[in-house]
Design a protein around this motif. Structure first.
Motif, PDB file in Angstrom:
ATOM      1  N   ASP A  82       0.747  -1.342   0.063  1.00 32.02           N
ATOM      2  CA  ASP A  82      -0.080  -0.111  -0.055  1.00 32.02           C
ATOM      3  C   ASP A  82       0.979   1.196   0.054  1.00 32.02           C
ATOM      4  N   LEU A  83       1.890   1.374   0.917  1.00 38.04           N
ATOM      5  CA  LEU A  83       2.876   2.276   0.849  1.00 38.04           C
ATOM      6  C   LEU A  83       3.887   2.427  -0.198  1.00 38.04           C
ATOM      7  N   ARG A  84       4.048   1.419  -0.882  1.00 33.27           N
ATOM      8  CA  ARG A  84       4.995   1.464  -1.976  1.00 33.27           C
ATOM      9  C   ARG A  84       6.587   1.538  -1.273  1.00 33.27           C
ATOM     10  N   VAL A  85       6.500   0.696  -0.159  1.00 32.40           N
ATOM     11  CA  VAL A  85       7.872   0.832   0.577  1.00 32.40           C
ATOM     12  C   VAL A  85       8.224  -0.459   0.787  1.00 32.40           C
ATOM     13  N   HIS A  86       9.375  -1.051   0.572  1.00 34.79           N
ATOM     14  CA  HIS A  86       9.961  -2.509   0.694  1.00 34.79           C
ATOM     15  C   HIS A  86       9.552  -2.815   2.235  1.00 34.79           C
ATOM     16  N   ASP A  87      10.165  -1.992   3.099  1.00 38.67           N
ATOM     17  CA  ASP A  87       9.925  -2.336   4.580  1.00 38.67           C
ATOM     18  C   ASP A  87       9.913  -1.281   5.176  1.00 38.67           C
ATOM     19  N   HIS A  88       8.939  -0.544   5.472  1.00 45.85           N
ATOM     20  CA  HIS A  88       8.974   0.901   6.023  1.00 45.85           C
ATOM     21  C   HIS A  88       9.259   0.770   7.383  1.00 45.85           C
ATOM     22  N   GLU A  89      10.226   1.492   7.815  1.00 46.83           N
ATOM     23  CA  GLU A  89      10.726   1.618   9.433  1.00 46.83           C
ATOM     24  C   GLU A  89       9.742   1.806  10.350  1.00 46.83           C
ATOM     25  N   GLY A  90       8.552   2.323   9.977  1.00 43.09           N
ATOM     26  CA  GLY A  90       7.295   2.298  10.899  1.00 43.09           C
ATOM     27  C   GLY A  90       6.646   0.974  11.013  1.00 43.09           C
ATOM     28  N   ILE A  91       6.666   0.213  10.250  1.00 40.75           N
ATOM     29  CA  ILE A  91       5.821  -1.093  10.357  1.00 40.75           C
ATOM     30  C   ILE A  91       6.519  -1.787  11.428  1.00 40.75           C
ATOM     31  N   VAL A  92       5.870  -2.128  12.441  1.00 45.55           N
ATOM     32  CA  VAL A  92       6.519  -2.523  13.849  1.00 45.55           C
ATOM     33  C   VAL A  92       5.751  -3.849  14.451  1.00 45.55           C
ATOM     34  N   TRP A  93       4.498  -4.362  13.578  1.00 46.34           N
ATOM     35  CA  TRP A  93       3.880  -5.605  14.009  1.00 46.34           C
ATOM     36  C   TRP A  93       5.111  -6.512  14.144  1.00 46.34           C
ATOM     37  N   ASP A  94       6.098  -6.608  13.119  1.00 48.37           N
ATOM     38  CA  ASP A  94       7.120  -7.681  13.427  1.00 48.37           C
ATOM     39  C   ASP A  94       7.687  -7.659  14.781  1.00 48.37           C
ATOM     40  N   ILE A 131      20.172 -13.846  10.681  1.00 45.50           N
ATOM     41  CA  ILE A 131      18.954 -12.916  10.674  1.00 45.50           C
ATOM     42  C   ILE A 131      19.274 -11.648   9.617  1.00 45.50           C
ATOM     43  N   ARG A 132      20.465 -11.230   9.448  1.00 46.46           N
ATOM     44  CA  ARG A 132      21.043 -10.341   8.778  1.00 46.46           C
ATOM     45  C   ARG A 132      20.785 -10.669   7.217  1.00 46.46           C
ATOM     46  N   TRP A 133      21.328 -11.923   6.811  1.00 43.84           N
ATOM     47  CA  TRP A 133      20.893 -12.304   5.573  1.00 43.84           C
ATOM     48  C   TRP A 133      19.421 -12.566   5.273  1.00 43.84           C
ATOM     49  N   ILE A 134      18.528 -12.878   6.279  1.00 47.58           N
ATOM     50  CA  ILE A 134      17.170 -13.064   5.730  1.00 47.58           C
ATOM     51  C   ILE A 134      16.647 -11.448   5.751  1.00 47.58           C
ATOM     52  N   ASP A 135      17.022 -10.564   6.523  1.00 48.72           N
ATOM     53  CA  ASP A 135      16.706  -9.189   6.332  1.00 48.72           C
ATOM     54  C   ASP A 135      17.030  -8.673   4.852  1.00 48.72           C
ATOM     55  N   ARG A 136      17.990  -9.157   4.433  1.00 49.31           N
ATOM     56  CA  ARG A 136      18.686  -8.489   2.916  1.00 49.31           C
ATOM     57  C   ARG A 136      18.047  -9.257   1.829  1.00 49.31           C
ATOM     58  N   HIS A 137      17.523 -10.465   2.011  1.00 48.71           N
ATOM     59  CA  HIS A 137      17.330 -11.350   0.686  1.00 48.71           C
ATOM     60  C   HIS A 137      16.156 -11.629   0.737  1.00 48.71           C
ATOM     61  N   VAL A 138      15.274 -11.708   1.850  1.00 45.84           N
ATOM     62  CA  VAL A 138      13.840 -12.185   1.764  1.00 45.84           C
ATOM     63  C   VAL A 138      12.947 -10.727   1.665  1.00 45.84           C
ATOM     64  N   HIS A 139      12.160 -10.961   0.753  1.00 49.01           N
ATOM     65  CA  HIS A 139      11.158  -9.744   0.561  1.00 49.01           C
ATOM     66  C   HIS A 139       9.681  -9.943   0.731  1.00 49.01           C
ATOM     67  N   GLY A 140       9.066  -8.919   0.797  1.00 50.78           N
ATOM     68  CA  GLY A 140       7.514  -9.081   1.083  1.00 50.78           C
ATOM     69  C   GLY A 140       7.295  -9.140   2.412  1.00 50.78           C
ATOM     70  N   ALA A 142       6.805 -11.997   4.238  1.00 49.49           N
ATOM     71  CA  ALA A 142       7.526 -12.738   4.970  1.00 49.49           C
ATOM     72  C   ALA A 142       8.969 -12.122   5.386  1.00 49.49           C
ATOM     73  N   GLY A 143       9.644 -11.342   4.290  1.00 51.76           N
ATOM     74  CA  GLY A 143      10.849 -10.839   4.563  1.00 51.76           C
ATOM     75  C   GLY A 143      10.666  -9.795   5.827  1.00 51.76           C
ATOM     76  N   ILE A 144       9.792  -9.190   5.879  1.00 48.40           N
ATOM     77  CA  ILE A 144       9.425  -8.141   7.083  1.00 48.40           C
ATOM     78  C   ILE A 144       9.536  -8.720   8.145  1.00 48.40           C
ATOM     79  N   MET A 145       8.729  -9.950   8.293  1.00 50.12           N
ATOM     80  CA  MET A 145       8.497 -10.797   9.473  1.00 50.12           C
ATOM     81  C   MET A 145       9.628 -11.404  10.117  1.00 50.12           C
ATOM     82  N   LEU A 146      10.151 -12.357   8.865  1.00 54.92           N
ATOM     83  CA  LEU A 146      11.035 -13.262   9.290  1.00 54.92           C
ATOM     84  C   LEU A 146      12.420 -13.164  10.091  1.00 54.92           C
ATOM     85  N   ASP A 147      12.907 -11.745   9.741  1.00 56.26           N
ATOM     86  CA  ASP A 147      14.085 -11.365  10.464  1.00 56.26           C
ATOM     87  C   ASP A 147      13.720 -11.146  11.925  1.00 56.26           C
TER      88      ASP A 147
END
Length: 167
Positions: A82-94, A131-140, A142-147
């Motif tokens: 919705d925001l057109r941002v890969h991982d907006h820093e304000g998304i904190v549900w993760d 954790i860092r690898w997942i943060d950099r390589h998994v998107h969407g 799942a990527g936001i949540m998994l790290d």
């Protein structure tokens, strides 16, 4: 240059946080809009829920974690799209879910909440492998949540050791 030409800056606080219930939840009920360290604020938002989750049997808390994670994959992906941002820093549900993982099966009490908060933030900020690898390589979503889920698992293991040593 961003790979998405229409992407908005990740520091921009979208007004939709206050109008759209999915955005409001993903932004930690507004905590993710704070200007400094939104992940830390999101982690703090998780704490008042812990005494409620600790009233559940251990399998109930585990079930709540599973549902929260699955919901988070969808929620974080939807709001990022919705925001057109890969991982907006304000998304904190993760971060919220990561904290809930950290404190599963930890004794009740404010002391354990503070220790768990510090341990989770340590792993979330340091991001040791993988954790860092997942943060950099998994998107969407799942990527936001998994790290943060994995940081929560690392912190959970550390908390179990701390509780065992303190007993």
């Amino acid at each position: 240059m961003s790979e998405h030409p229409n992407e908005v800056p990740a520091t921009f606080v979208p007004p939709s946080v206050w109008r759209n219930p999915w955005h409001f939840i993903a932004f930690g009920f507004g905590a993710g809009t704070l200007p400094k360290a939104p992940g830390t604020w999101g982690s703090l938002v998780a704490l008042p829920f812990i005494p409620l989750w600790q009233l559940l049997p251990s399998w109930g808390y585990w079930l709540m974690l599973g549902v929260s994670m699955l919901f988070g994959f969808w929620l974080c992906g939807k709001v990022a799209d919705d925001l057109r941002v890969h991982d907006h820093e304000g998304i904190v549900w993760d971060e919220i879910v990561g904290m809930w993982i950290t404190l599963w099966l930890v004794p009740p009490g404010w002391y354990w909440l503070l220790v768990g908060f510090a341990v989770f933030r340590f792993f979330d900020i340091l991001k040791p492998w993988p954790i860092r690898w997942i943060d950099r390589h998994v998107h969407g979503g799942a990527g936001i949540m998994l790290d943060d889920v994995l940081a929560g698992v690392f912190a959970w293991v550390a908390m179990q050791v701390i509780v065992w040593v303190a007993a």
